[in-house]
Motif scaffolding. Sequence first.
Motif, PDB file in Angstrom:
ATOM      1  N   ILE A  81      40.644  54.665  10.806  1.00 35.18           N
ATOM      2  CA  ILE A  81      39.371  53.368  11.033  1.00 35.18           C
ATOM      3  C   ILE A  81      38.939  53.085   9.872  1.00 35.18           C
ATOM      4  CG2 ILE A  81      37.607  53.457  12.509  1.00 35.18           C
ATOM      5  CD1 ILE A  81      38.171  55.157  14.867  1.00 35.18           C
ATOM      6  N   ALA A  82      38.464  54.045   9.043  1.00 34.64           N
ATOM      7  CA  ALA A  82      37.538  54.063   8.187  1.00 34.64           C
ATOM      8  C   ALA A  82      38.182  53.107   6.798  1.00 34.64           C
ATOM      9  CB  ALA A  82      37.707  55.702   6.851  1.00 34.64           C
ATOM     10  N   HIS A  83      39.725  52.944   6.713  1.00 33.49           N
ATOM     11  CA  HIS A  83      40.425  51.917   6.279  1.00 33.49           C
ATOM     12  C   HIS A  83      40.845  51.166   6.954  1.00 33.49           C
ATOM     13  CE1 HIS A  83      43.211  50.862   3.283  1.00 33.49           C
ATOM     14  NE2 HIS A  83      44.287  51.331   4.335  1.00 33.49           N
ATOM     15  N   GLN A  84      40.666  50.994   7.932  1.00 38.13           N
ATOM     16  CA  GLN A  84      40.362  49.755   8.295  1.00 38.13           C
ATOM     17  C   GLN A  84      38.488  48.787   8.456  1.00 38.13           C
ATOM     18  OE1 GLN A  84      41.946  50.678  12.448  1.00 38.13           O
ATOM     19  NE2 GLN A  84      43.555  49.266  12.049  1.00 38.13           N
ATOM     20  N   LEU A  85      38.233  49.791   8.686  1.00 40.47           N
ATOM     21  CA  LEU A  85      36.852  49.228   8.317  1.00 40.47           C
ATOM     22  C   LEU A  85      36.608  48.940   7.015  1.00 40.47           C
ATOM     23  CD1 LEU A  85      34.095  51.275  10.188  1.00 40.47           C
ATOM     24  CD2 LEU A  85      34.915  49.330  10.670  1.00 40.47           C
ATOM     25  N   GLU A  86      36.750  49.317   6.057  1.00 41.61           N
ATOM     26  CA  GLU A  86      36.483  48.663   4.235  1.00 41.61           C
ATOM     27  C   GLU A  86      36.611  47.600   3.798  1.00 41.61           C
ATOM     28  OE1 GLU A  86      38.770  51.972   2.531  1.00 41.61           O
ATOM     29  OE2 GLU A  86      36.795  53.437   1.448  1.00 41.61           O
ATOM     30  N   SER A  87      37.677  46.884   4.455  1.00 38.14           N
ATOM     31  CA  SER A  87      37.689  45.604   4.318  1.00 38.14           C
ATOM     32  C   SER A  87      37.164  44.264   5.047  1.00 38.14           C
ATOM     33  CB  SER A  87      39.291  44.790   4.342  1.00 38.14           C
ATOM     34  OG  SER A  87      39.326  45.368   5.528  1.00 38.14           O
ATOM     35  N   ARG A  88      36.350  45.209   5.679  1.00 41.70           N
ATOM     36  CA  ARG A  88      35.832  44.006   6.406  1.00 41.70           C
ATOM     37  C   ARG A  88      34.162  43.845   6.672  1.00 41.70           C
ATOM     38  NH1 ARG A  88      38.944  43.285  12.432  1.00 41.70           N
ATOM     39  NH2 ARG A  88      41.166  44.041  11.249  1.00 41.70           N
ATOM     40  N   ILE A  89      33.802  45.186   5.570  1.00 42.43           N
ATOM     41  CA  ILE A  89      31.920  45.105   5.705  1.00 42.43           C
ATOM     42  C   ILE A  89      32.302  45.462   4.318  1.00 42.43           C
ATOM     43  CG2 ILE A  89      31.639  46.125   8.029  1.00 42.43           C
ATOM     44  CD1 ILE A  89      31.746  48.953   7.138  1.00 42.43           C
ATOM     45  N   ASP A  90      30.387  45.764   4.119  1.00 45.25           N
ATOM     46  CA  ASP A  90      30.252  46.130   2.824  1.00 45.25           C
ATOM     47  C   ASP A  90      29.667  47.436   2.458  1.00 45.25           C
ATOM     48  OD1 ASP A  90      27.332  44.520   3.978  1.00 45.25           O
ATOM     49  OD2 ASP A  90      27.888  42.894   2.586  1.00 45.25           O
ATOM     50  N   ASN A  91      29.650  47.837   3.756  1.00 44.33           N
ATOM     51  CA  ASN A  91      28.687  48.836   3.393  1.00 44.33           C
ATOM     52  C   ASN A  91      29.918  49.940   3.224  1.00 44.33           C
ATOM     53  OD1 ASN A  91      27.807  48.295   5.863  1.00 44.33           O
ATOM     54  ND2 ASN A  91      26.521  49.817   5.169  1.00 44.33           N
ATOM     55  N   GLU A  92      29.947  51.446   1.953  1.00 45.47           N
ATOM     56  CA  GLU A  92      30.581  52.759   1.864  1.00 45.47           C
ATOM     57  C   GLU A  92      31.043  52.583   3.256  1.00 45.47           C
ATOM     58  OE1 GLU A  92      31.684  54.184  -2.452  1.00 45.47           O
ATOM     59  OE2 GLU A  92      29.217  54.983  -2.046  1.00 45.47           O
ATOM     60  N   VAL A  93      32.719  53.380   3.877  1.00 42.94           N
ATOM     61  CA  VAL A  93      32.816  54.059   4.806  1.00 42.94           C
ATOM     62  C   VAL A  93      33.307  55.328   4.137  1.00 42.94           C
ATOM     63  CG1 VAL A  93      34.096  54.120   6.709  1.00 42.94           C
ATOM     64  CG2 VAL A  93      33.075  52.134   6.041  1.00 42.94           C
ATOM     65  N   ARG A  94      33.295  56.622   5.102  1.00 39.64           N
ATOM     66  CA  ARG A  94      33.660  58.026   4.457  1.00 39.64           C
ATOM     67  C   ARG A  94      34.118  58.426   5.818  1.00 39.64           C
ATOM     68  NH1 ARG A  94      33.037  55.895   0.203  1.00 39.64           N
ATOM     69  NH2 ARG A  94      32.063  57.556  -2.082  1.00 39.64           N
ATOM     70  N   HIS A  95      35.007  59.274   6.123  1.00 38.87           N
ATOM     71  CA  HIS A  95      35.229  59.977   7.155  1.00 38.87           C
ATOM     72  C   HIS A  95      35.309  61.612   6.950  1.00 38.87           C
ATOM     73  CE1 HIS A  95      39.401  60.732   6.189  1.00 38.87           C
ATOM     74  NE2 HIS A  95      39.070  59.651   5.391  1.00 38.87           N
ATOM     75  N   CYS A  96      35.274  61.727   7.876  1.00 40.13           N
ATOM     76  CA  CYS A  96      35.646  63.603   7.867  1.00 40.13           C
ATOM     77  C   CYS A  96      36.740  63.908   9.631  1.00 40.13           C
ATOM     78  CB  CYS A  96      34.109  64.107   7.837  1.00 40.13           C
ATOM     79  SG  CYS A  96      32.811  64.800   9.096  1.00 40.13           S
ATOM     80  N   THR A  97      36.689  65.199   9.616  1.00 37.28           N
ATOM     81  CA  THR A  97      37.305  65.579   9.974  1.00 37.28           C
ATOM     82  C   THR A  97      36.767  67.189  11.096  1.00 37.28           C
ATOM     83  OG1 THR A  97      39.265  64.437  10.252  1.00 37.28           O
ATOM     84  CG2 THR A  97      39.197  66.446  11.329  1.00 37.28           C
TER      85      THR A  97
END
Length: 374
Positions: free
Chosen positions: A267-283
């Motif tokens: 999801i983080a990868h998919q969001l990166e190209s669509r919004i200008d915020n930085e995205v991080r993910h954690c499990t």
Amino acid sequence: MQKKRIAILTGGGDAPGLNAVIYSFVRACLNTMDCELIGYRFGYRGLYKNDYIPLDRHTTSGILHKGGTILYNSNKDNLFNYTVEENGVKMQKDVSDIAVENMKKEGVDVLVVLGGDGTLTSARDFARKGVKVIGVPKTIDNDLASTEVTFGFDTAVNIVTENLGRLHTTAESHHRVMVVEVMGRSAGWIALHAGIAGSADVILIPEIPYNIDGIVAKINERKAHGKQFTIICVTEGAVEKGGSASIGKIVEDSPDAVRFGGVAAKIAHQLESRIDNEVRHCTLGHIQRGGDTSPADRILSARYGVKAAELIKEEKFGNMVCLKNGEMNYVSLEDVVGGAKVTGETAKGGDKMVDPDGEMVRVAKMMGISFADA
Ligand code: F6P
């Protein structure tokens, strides 16, 4: 009358509350029956290898609050389909009769089994072989239909809630979108409850397929209200509309071989190209099962443990302890495993899924939490 010999084992993955069940069960037995107790180690493997420890007030002292299990776990050892090596060749064999013989040799009168679907299926099969069995349901996922709540769930919800709080402060500082992956396999209970309690902006669960545009819409809606960060809480088994769940790994010799993993990164990868915020993910992973057991789970586990002892006293074998209408009860082991996926509690077992039209989802939606399902 002869002293009863009672054995207990913990199968499947660990869940906070296993030790609290052992603690309360041992004490309830010793306080009400002329008996001695043993605990098989590493689940059913201990039964096959006759590997056990004595259980008494001394050997179970100080464990009530502790996660994990003093008897250790194994989620690979199905004795009805067990991996053995003969003449250098690995093969699957039914070794359950050896386990039954071991119990006879040791003079075990009753076997108490703490576990989830796989472990309880074997418990039912041992009951069919004439073993006096009592089951106790266990899973942090809270997805067993034959009981209202399983122990371990509250602890996991507490841990996730606390961590969502921690992620809020760092996400807000950087104006980031944070995608947090939580456990639950194909049931979204942990994400739903912790997502509400921990103020997630988006909750994604397997029962409600999401679309990326829905997530982007929520991020933008928050921006329009001056909120530059967004917290997304996603169940490991969540699925995109028309897609399939992200498989982390396959554990070949486990009855439930699929381990989910990777949906937050996707999801983080998919969001990166669509919004200008930085995205991080954690499990959050196995942190959700570790550490101390929550007070609510300690109390629930104590009730399960005491009820299991009561069922032995009343000679109600072949049953699993359950919670029904808020009270301890029991249900036949024949009914608790292998049922269909359902959205509420049922005496007929199966997997209990979140009802997409149920109260909890409605509460979340009314609070403004998005499921990205529009
Ligand atoms: O069923 C309990 C659970 O913790 C799930 O939430 C999770 O998917 C799975 O077990 C992890 O299994 P393992 O401990 O084998 O990695």
